[in-house]
Design a protein around this motif. Structure first.
Motif, PDB file in Angstrom:
ATOM      1  N   PRO A  97      48.582  43.130  29.346  1.00 24.91           N
ATOM      2  CA  PRO A  97      48.397  43.326  30.787  1.00 24.91           C
ATOM      3  C   PRO A  97      48.863  42.105  31.568  1.00 24.91           C
ATOM      4  N   PRO A  98      49.089  42.269  32.867  1.00 30.20           N
ATOM      5  CA  PRO A  98      49.499  41.104  33.665  1.00 30.20           C
ATOM      6  C   PRO A  98      48.457  39.997  33.607  1.00 30.20           C
ATOM      7  N   LEU A  99      48.942  38.761  33.608  1.00 35.88           N
ATOM      8  CA  LEU A  99      48.091  37.576  33.595  1.00 35.88           C
ATOM      9  C   LEU A  99      48.272  36.815  34.894  1.00 35.88           C
ATOM     10  N   ILE A 100      47.181  36.277  35.409  1.00 34.76           N
ATOM     11  CA  ILE A 100      47.259  35.354  36.537  1.00 34.76           C
ATOM     12  C   ILE A 100      46.474  34.101  36.189  1.00 34.76           C
ATOM     13  N   THR A 101      46.906  32.980  36.759  1.00 30.10           N
ATOM     14  CA  THR A 101      46.193  31.718  36.603  1.00 30.10           C
ATOM     15  C   THR A 101      45.693  31.290  37.971  1.00 30.10           C
ATOM     16  N   VAL A 102      44.411  30.982  38.055  1.00 28.72           N
ATOM     17  CA  VAL A 102      43.803  30.580  39.322  1.00 28.72           C
ATOM     18  C   VAL A 102      43.040  29.276  39.120  1.00 28.72           C
ATOM     19  N   GLN A 103      42.966  28.490  40.186  1.00 25.90           N
ATOM     20  CA  GLN A 103      42.294  27.192  40.133  1.00 25.90           C
ATOM     21  C   GLN A 103      41.237  27.089  41.217  1.00 25.90           C
ATOM     22  N   SER A 104      40.239  26.255  40.937  1.00 21.21           N
ATOM     23  CA  SER A 104      39.284  25.869  41.970  1.00 21.21           C
ATOM     24  C   SER A 104      39.960  24.928  42.957  1.00 21.21           C
ATOM     25  N   ARG A 105      39.369  24.779  44.127  1.00 17.78           N
ATOM     26  CA  ARG A 105      39.961  23.910  45.158  1.00 17.78           C
ATOM     27  C   ARG A 105      40.075  22.467  44.654  1.00 17.78           C
ATOM     28  N   ASP A 106      39.114  22.002  43.857  1.00 12.05           N
ATOM     29  CA  ASP A 106      39.203  20.632  43.352  1.00 12.05           C
ATOM     30  C   ASP A 106      40.068  20.527  42.102  1.00 12.05           C
ATOM     31  N   GLN A 107      40.611  21.661  41.629  1.00 11.23           N
ATOM     32  CA  GLN A 107      41.540  21.733  40.490  1.00 11.23           C
ATOM     33  C   GLN A 107      40.919  21.270  39.178  1.00 11.23           C
ATOM     34  N   ARG A 108      39.600  21.277  39.110  1.00  6.84           N
ATOM     35  CA  ARG A 108      38.926  20.884  37.875  1.00  6.84           C
ATOM     36  C   ARG A 108      38.592  22.070  36.983  1.00  6.84           C
ATOM     37  N   VAL A 109      38.744  23.276  37.516  1.00  8.83           N
ATOM     38  CA  VAL A 109      38.513  24.490  36.739  1.00  8.83           C
ATOM     39  C   VAL A 109      39.717  25.400  36.929  1.00  8.83           C
ATOM     40  N   GLN A 110      40.260  25.885  35.824  1.00  7.89           N
ATOM     41  CA  GLN A 110      41.396  26.798  35.872  1.00  7.89           C
ATOM     42  C   GLN A 110      41.136  27.959  34.934  1.00  7.89           C
ATOM     43  N   LEU A 111      41.320  29.175  35.435  1.00  6.40           N
ATOM     44  CA  LEU A 111      41.073  30.388  34.663  1.00  6.40           C
ATOM     45  C   LEU A 111      42.373  31.141  34.434  1.00  6.40           C
ATOM     46  N   VAL A 112      42.512  31.700  33.243  1.00  6.22           N
ATOM     47  CA  VAL A 112      43.544  32.692  32.976  1.00  6.22           C
ATOM     48  C   VAL A 112      42.843  34.046  32.957  1.00  6.22           C
ATOM     49  N   LEU A 113      43.285  34.945  33.832  1.00  2.08           N
ATOM     50  CA  LEU A 113      42.661  36.251  33.979  1.00  2.08           C
ATOM     51  C   LEU A 113      43.662  37.341  33.632  1.00  2.08           C
ATOM     52  N   ALA A 114      43.210  38.334  32.892  1.00  3.55           N
ATOM     53  CA  ALA A 114      44.000  39.532  32.633  1.00  3.55           C
ATOM     54  C   ALA A 114      43.657  40.569  33.690  1.00  3.55           C
ATOM     55  N   VAL A 115      44.665  41.222  34.232  1.00  2.00           N
ATOM     56  CA  VAL A 115      44.501  42.171  35.328  1.00  2.00           C
ATOM     57  C   VAL A 115      44.678  43.593  34.811  1.00  2.00           C
ATOM     58  N   ASP A 116      43.761  44.471  35.177  1.00  2.00           N
ATOM     59  CA  ASP A 116      43.936  45.899  34.940  1.00  2.00           C
ATOM     60  C   ASP A 116      44.683  46.458  36.149  1.00  2.00           C
ATOM     61  N   PRO A 117      45.969  46.797  36.011  1.00  2.00           N
ATOM     62  CA  PRO A 117      46.732  47.225  37.192  1.00  2.00           C
ATOM     63  C   PRO A 117      46.263  48.558  37.767  1.00  2.00           C
ATOM     64  N   ALA A 118      45.507  49.337  36.988  1.00  2.00           N
ATOM     65  CA  ALA A 118      45.036  50.627  37.489  1.00  2.00           C
ATOM     66  C   ALA A 118      43.824  50.478  38.404  1.00  2.00           C
ATOM     67  N   THR A 119      42.981  49.467  38.123  1.00  2.00           N
ATOM     68  CA  THR A 119      41.748  49.301  38.894  1.00  2.00           C
ATOM     69  C   THR A 119      41.712  48.014  39.698  1.00  2.00           C
ATOM     70  N   GLY A 120      42.533  47.031  39.335  1.00  2.00           N
ATOM     71  CA  GLY A 120      42.504  45.731  39.994  1.00  2.00           C
ATOM     72  C   GLY A 120      41.462  44.789  39.446  1.00  2.00           C
ATOM     73  N   ARG A 121      40.652  45.253  38.493  1.00  2.00           N
ATOM     74  CA  ARG A 121      39.631  44.375  37.919  1.00  2.00           C
ATOM     75  C   ARG A 121      40.276  43.346  36.997  1.00  2.00           C
ATOM     76  N   THR A 122      39.628  42.190  36.889  1.00  2.00           N
ATOM     77  CA  THR A 122      40.134  41.124  36.036  1.00  2.00           C
ATOM     78  C   THR A 122      39.076  40.732  35.013  1.00  2.00           C
TER      79      THR A 122
END
Length: 694
Positions: free
Chosen positions: A274-299
């Protein structure tokens, strides 16, 4: 016989001898064709699209801007995109293909063009103008593109032009990277096709929260000031969301905790998962890799990184391995390592720089014991095998078993571009750069207790018996950038300064890339003292080794962070530095953008002391040495306010200095005459301050 231009003119005319060099390679999946951009000569700024036939070893022209009768007129949006990517060429500056590599889309003068490599036909499509960032779907049926804030779709036969998503207000754009993504995250795009070509994962950017700044050109008082949205440190960023836009289905919003992780670092969508996105906290101390369900939008969370300072962004990840495991770059002890799933595929002795291609094996670039060299490694679960042999800097593009290998070193002025299938060399892509009249006379050194990587350039023909030379430090010095590399590119201008009678010294200090996480993070909370101290320590260590160094005559020059470092040097260490040239310097870190500045100095509301300690205005009364400030009047990266405020503080403290405005110039000068004269003005300033005329 035409006269040979001076080096400053020659360098400006050839854009640092980069014109005529092939770039932006694509290898078709069958390994039979290589697409690339290249201008016709070393003085031609207009790139054309070329194809190279692997079987015959011949190249042919696909699309030539001159033949298409197109002048390179670009929209404001396209000019901003080029500024973010430091694009100086004209003509075709980018292109995209379908998965087979036969359907190609590109823009010229805001118009959309389509090339069909099966028929060799190239034609303009009737898309809404101005067009930006066109990308065919995987099957070559449609081309998505950006125009007027909308993400649009047109059939490759030119029919059916329509909007997939349109902006609700004039502050909203679809499918484009926001300012800080392009400037600081190296994410230059804002939409990604699904592997099936039935949907697009698209960013929706709303700049309404971002403060207004105004940029007027004093050289053109009749021209209205530009109104810009600039997120300076501590202020609001653009609101970034993601939506799955179906070609024939309803849109689906992607869900994640955007309040906790507002930064969209990158996205990836391949057939391996599935599609992957990488997101960060504003202070850049936490970074997540999330898998996206394109049918529902849930991660769902696939991986989480945390760091007490910040997470460093490295190119090429996250992505899926064909086995279904996550491929990523992670910190392990004091190394950046390649991980597939939970298993490291590179040893601690390598500092991973980027992931280039993922097959059953993974192709990466990395440095071993010497950060001045960058090599290629083929990695499997059994370990990493180095595949680049020659000393120097290597990069690559790979599709299947076919690899385009780029190499530059100290033994040749020009890069080579060879195509190989495994160990079998298939041929070489031709390159047409001009040959400079200067050959760098460079020694690469390790200096002091921190083994600071340093390049020393002396005038040609100079011997120790000729006596000591005035010194010119020529660093960048800022986080992650790197000047000291085992290749000739990057040393030509420094050698020209050396040949005017100077010992030119380039030092890569703490914070610069290639030496591991703890080295990167040594500047946390302090952008001033560690970079400046490293310049001083390297200079003194060099003087102990080399008799050519005259510590009584030391100048420093630089641009952007290098300009900041130069001004910092004469303000805080006049005992060491006797003159400085500061080009486009950041002088007040509260006026620089959020993602970069807060990474190193944090929130200015919480850490005002760190911002004050790293900024320059409070040091104005300490100026005792000649200082030349250079700044473009329309710089939208480091705004002219930086130099103007420092100049005002110097005037208030009655400290003489020189400030030279560059009319119509943004962050980097591109005009041939301006570029040449800037070098000549700098050498005259140095001669007046230090001497050194040979």
């Amino acid at each position: 016989m035409p006269s040979v231009p001076s080096f400053p003119r020659h360098s400006a005319r050839t854009q640092g001898f980069t014109l005529g060099v092939p770039r932006t390679f694509t290898i078709t999946p069958d390994g039979k064709t290589v697409l690339f951009l290249r201008s016709a000569s070393g003085t031609d700024r207009s790139n054309a699209l070329w194809r190279w036939d692997v079987t015959t070893g011949t190249e042919s022209l696909v699309a030539d801007p001159a033949a298409l009768l197109i002048n390179d007129e670009v929209s404001d949006e396209e000019q901003a995109r080029r500024e973010r990517s430091r694009e100086r060429a004209t003509g075709i500056t980018g292109y995209a293909t379908d998965s087979a590599g036969t359907q190609v889309a590109f823009t010229l003068s805001g118009k959309l063009f389509h090339a069909d490599l099966n028929t060799a036909a190239v034609r303009e499509l009737p898309a809404r103008q101005p067009v930006a960032d066109p990308r065919p779907d995987s099957h070559g049926r449609w081309i998505a593109y950006l125009s007027g804030g909308a993400l649009r779709l047109i059939n490759t036969d030119g029919t059916g032009d329509r909007a997939l998503a349109e902006p609700e207000t004039d502050t909203v754009t679809w499918g484009a990277a926001e300012f800080i993504a392009a400037e600081e995250m190296a994410r230059y795009r804002g939409y990604w096709w699904s592997p099936e070509g039935t949907a697009v994962l698209a960013a929706r950017v709303d700049e309404q929260p971002v403060q207004h700044w105004y940029l007027a050109d004093p050289a053109d008082p009749a021209k209205e000031p530009r109104t810009l949205r600039y997120p300076s440190a501590g202020t609001a960023n653009a609101d970034v969301r993601l939506t799955v836009l179906g070609v024939d289905t309803a849109p689906v919003d992607v869900e994640w905790d955007r309040e906790a992780h507002p930064y969209l670092v990158t996205a990836h969508w391949s057939r391996n998962g599935p599609p992957l996105i990488t997101v960060q906290s504003r202070d850049q101390r936490v970074q997540l890799v999330l898998a996206v369900d394109p049918a529902t939008g849930r991660t769902r969370e696939v991986h989480r990184d945390t760091d007490e300072h910040w997470i460093e962004i490295k190119p090429g990840w996250p992505a899926w391995h064909p086995s279904g495991e996550l491929v990523r770059i992670g910190v392990d002890r004091d190394s950046y390592r390649l991980f597939v799933g939970d298993e490291p595929w590179t040893p601690e002795s390598l500092q991973l720089r980027s992931i280039i291609d993922i097959g059953e094996d993974v192709l990466v670039s990395a440095s071993a014991e010497d950060p001045a060299e960058v090599h290629l490694y083929r990695c499997t679960a059994d370990g990493a095998e180095r595949i680049s042999a020659e000393p120097g800097v290597h990069n690559a593009v790979r599709t299947g078993t076919t690899t385009l290998l780029a190499h530059s070193g100290l033994d040749s002025q020009h890069s080579r571009f060879r195509l190989a299938d495994g160990e079998r060399v298939l041929g070489e892509i031709r390159s047409y750069p001009e040959t400079p009249s200067i050959v760098p006379n460079v020694d690469l050194l390790r200096l002091g207790d921190r083994e600071l990587r340093t390049a020393l350039l002396l005038p040609h023909g100079h011997t120790p018996d000729d006596g000591p030379l005035p010194v010119l430090l020529d660093p960048y010095g800022g986080p992650q950038a790197q000047r000291v590399l085992a290749r000739r590119q990057g040393y030509l201008t420094s050698q020209w300064f050396a040949d005017q009678g100077y010992a030119v010294v380039i030092v890569d200090g703490r914070g610069m890339t290639g030496r591991g996480p703890s080295w990167d993070r040594a500047i946390s909370g302090d952008l001033a003292e560690p970079p400046l101290q490293d310049q001083v320590d390297a200079l003194h260590a060099l003087a102990e080794q080399r008799s050519e160094i005259d510590l009584s005559r030391v100048a420093i020059r630089g641009w952007s962070f290098g300009g900041y470092l130069a001004a910092l040097a004469v303000l805080r260490r006049p005992d060491v530095f006797h003159a400085a040239i500061a080009g486009a310097p950041v002088t007040d870190w509260r006026l620089y953008d959020t993602h970069y500045t807060e990474r190193y100095l944090g929130d200015p509301a919480r850490n005002p002391q760190d911002y004050a300690a790293s900024s320059l205005a409070d040091d104005a009364e300490n100026l005792r040495r000649p200082l030349l400030l250079l700044h473009g009047t329309v710089d939208d990266n480091v705004f002219p306010a930086h130099s103007l405020r420092l100049s005002a503080a110097l005037q208030a403290a009655a400290r003489p200095h020189t400030m030279l405005s560059l009319p119509g110039v943004s962050h980097m000068p591109t005009d041939e005459t301006t570029s040449e004269n800037l070098l000549l003005l700098q050498i005259e300033f140095l001669r007046a301050a230090l001497g050194g005329d040979r």
